[in-house]
Design an enzyme around this catalytic site. Structure first.
Site, PDB file in Angstrom:
ATOM      1  N   THR A   1     -15.244  -2.812  -6.789  1.00  0.00           N
ATOM      2  CA  THR A   1     -13.924  -2.383  -6.324  1.00  0.00           C
ATOM      3  C   THR A   1     -12.853  -3.097  -7.148  1.00  0.00           C
ATOM      4  O   THR A   1     -11.682  -2.776  -7.031  1.00  0.00           O
ATOM      5  CB  THR A   1     -13.742  -2.774  -4.837  1.00  0.00           C
ATOM      6  OG1 THR A   1     -14.137  -4.146  -4.689  1.00  0.00           O
ATOM      7  CG2 THR A   1     -14.603  -1.916  -3.940  1.00  0.00           C
TER       8      THR A   1
ATOM      9  N   LYS B   1     -19.554   5.591  -5.174  1.00  0.00           N
ATOM     10  CA  LYS B   1     -20.129   4.972  -6.370  1.00  0.00           C
ATOM     11  C   LYS B   1     -21.659   4.912  -6.264  1.00  0.00           C
ATOM     12  O   LYS B   1     -22.368   5.250  -7.215  1.00  0.00           O
ATOM     13  CB  LYS B   1     -19.546   3.561  -6.575  1.00  0.00           C
ATOM     14  CG  LYS B   1     -18.040   3.590  -6.870  1.00  0.00           C
ATOM     15  CD  LYS B   1     -17.492   2.219  -7.211  1.00  0.00           C
ATOM     16  CE  LYS B   1     -17.254   1.341  -6.019  1.00  0.00           C
ATOM     17  NZ  LYS B   1     -16.151   1.775  -5.154  1.00  0.00           N
ATOM     18  N   THR B   2     -22.153   4.511  -5.107  1.00  0.00           N
ATOM     19  CA  THR B   2     -23.605   4.427  -4.912  1.00  0.00           C
ATOM     20  C   THR B   2     -24.233   5.815  -4.990  1.00  0.00           C
ATOM     21  O   THR B   2     -25.301   5.995  -5.595  1.00  0.00           O
ATOM     22  CB  THR B   2     -23.919   3.790  -3.538  1.00  0.00           C
ATOM     23  OG1 THR B   2     -23.193   2.572  -3.438  1.00  0.00           O
ATOM     24  CG2 THR B   2     -25.399   3.530  -3.370  1.00  0.00           C
TER      25      THR B   2
ATOM     26  N   ARG C   1     -16.486   8.289   2.964  1.00  0.00           N
ATOM     27  CA  ARG C   1     -17.186   7.450   3.947  1.00  0.00           C
ATOM     28  C   ARG C   1     -16.414   7.414   5.267  1.00  0.00           C
ATOM     29  O   ARG C   1     -16.988   7.483   6.349  1.00  0.00           O
ATOM     30  CB  ARG C   1     -17.370   6.031   3.403  1.00  0.00           C
ATOM     31  CG  ARG C   1     -18.186   5.137   4.342  1.00  0.00           C
ATOM     32  CD  ARG C   1     -18.241   3.711   3.844  1.00  0.00           C
ATOM     33  NE  ARG C   1     -18.954   3.607   2.584  1.00  0.00           N
ATOM     34  CZ  ARG C   1     -18.868   2.566   1.752  1.00  0.00           C
ATOM     35  NH1 ARG C   1     -18.084   1.555   2.044  1.00  0.00           N
ATOM     36  NH2 ARG C   1     -19.543   2.541   0.643  1.00  0.00           N
TER      37      ARG C   1
ATOM     38  N   ASP D   1     -24.368  -3.450  -7.212  1.00  0.00           N
ATOM     39  CA  ASP D   1     -23.165  -3.224  -6.420  1.00  0.00           C
ATOM     40  C   ASP D   1     -22.361  -4.527  -6.387  1.00  0.00           C
ATOM     41  O   ASP D   1     -22.918  -5.613  -6.610  1.00  0.00           O
ATOM     42  CB  ASP D   1     -23.589  -2.813  -5.000  1.00  0.00           C
ATOM     43  CG  ASP D   1     -22.499  -2.042  -4.285  1.00  0.00           C
ATOM     44  OD1 ASP D   1     -21.448  -1.769  -4.910  1.00  0.00           O
ATOM     45  OD2 ASP D   1     -22.682  -1.716  -3.101  1.00  0.00           O
TER      46      ASP D   1
END
Ligand code: ADE
Length: 337
Positions: A157, A63-64, A216, A108
């Protein structure tokens, strides 16, 4: 608090070198990429900032990274903060009044925004106004500031925890999905090339299987596998070496870690396979409810080891098989199975 302190420092552990800096290097999430590119292209033609974007989905899916790519494509400055970092309405006012025309603000963990802060965002998102209340009680006055045009990119999330007025103010909402195995393999191969690590395809395959379909996680494992191979002089990295490195990290071949296994074992041995409520699972495993919901459960649901019912979580037949525990018919009251 001055805005530069509220704005989150770049997570030092996040390996910037592996993060794709161009659209074409971003593998997977094809539908989202297609939609975002249209949104960006149209806004550029109109010479306007893009509408506010909400990105949601499990942790670690990028997302980032997407927010950074959107800003780059728009030639916009991206300021980064998070829900819990904005403690007071004054913090938000400081951030927003420091925005310049066309800037983007990445928030975030948006589900952790304080209610009052979230409410202050409504008019700012809708018509670019910031309502500041001066003073208290009967003499209080509202000062309305017009902000430059800007875009909020929020990530969470847990989209379900956002209030519906907040959610409805995003012009584009996208859910990131777990990656396909071939996409994760491409991401690992790309990262390996950037790190100068020499892996056979069979080793990439092993890492992909243990990656929880999450870039990740894949990158984190890749780095440890590379360390292991270098220390033991095992290059190119083979399937066997990758397996040994995973075993050393206590990660099983399908990416389950000790806590995943503890969650499943608890449901099976203490609650006959469920259904059992999340709070009970959390108490029995000494984990936070939020940690289970954000970190462990999404992948266990994805691979079909857990199922959700009205009465709670259920360990499925596949979970029993993976743990080598005999499954008897009617074990978890046959719910959903
Ligand atoms: N690294 C993290 N996410 C990625 C992605 N989607 N594509 C390429 N590299 C990545």
């Amino acid at each position: 608090m001055p805005p530069e302190q509220i704005l989150k420092k770049e997570d030092a552990s996040l390996d910037l070198a592996l993060r794709p800096g161009r659209w074409d290097d971003y593998i997977g999430q094809e539908k989202i990429k297609r939609n975002l590119r249209v949104l960006i292209e149209a806004a550029r033609k109109r010479k306007e900032p893009i509408e506010h974007v909400l990105l949601y989905g499990p942790a670690g899916l990028g997302k980032t990274t997407l927010a950074n790519l959107i800003a780059k494509e728009m030639g916009a400055a991206l300021k980064v903060t998070s829900g819990p970092a904005i403690e007071k309405v004054g913090d938000l006012a400081a951030i927003l009044t420091n925005m310049e025309e066309g800037d983007m603000l990445f928030i975030d963990e948006a589900h952790r925004l304080h209610k009052v802060v979230e409410e202050m965002l409504y008019p700012a998102m809708e018509n670019g106004t910031l309502d500041i209340i001066l003073g208290k009680g009967p003499s209080a006055r509202t000062l309305q500031l017009q902000l430059p045009r800007f875009t909020i990119i929020a990530a969470t999330t847990r989209a379900g925890l956002l209030s519906s007025p907040f959610r409805s103010r995003f012009g584009a909402t996208h859910r990131l999905e777990f990656y396909q195995k071939d996409e994760i393999k491409k991401i690992i191969a790309r990262s390996a090339a950037l790190l100068g690590a020499n892996l056979l395809d069979e080793a990439v395959d092993v890492i992909a299987d243990a990656s929880r379909f999450t870039p990740r996680v894949a990158n984190r494992i890749l780095k440890r596998v590379r360390d292991y191979a270098q220390v033991h002089d095992h290059e190119p990295v083979t399937r066997d070496v990758a397996h040994k490195a995973l075993a050393m990290m206590d990660i099983d071949p399908i990416g389950l870690e000790a806590t995943d296994l503890r969650i499943l074992e608890t449901i099976i041995s203490q609650y006959h396979g469920g259904p059992v409520g999340l709070k009970t699972i959390a108490a029995s495993t000494s984990e936070e409810v939020e940690t289970i919901e954000d970190i462990y459960e999404p992948y266990l649901l994805q691979i079909g080891f857990l199922a959700r019912s009205m009465k709670g979580r259920i360990a499925t037949k596949d979970a029993y098989a993976h743990l080598g525990i005999p499954f008897e018919a009617g074990q978890n009251q046959g719910t959903l199975l």
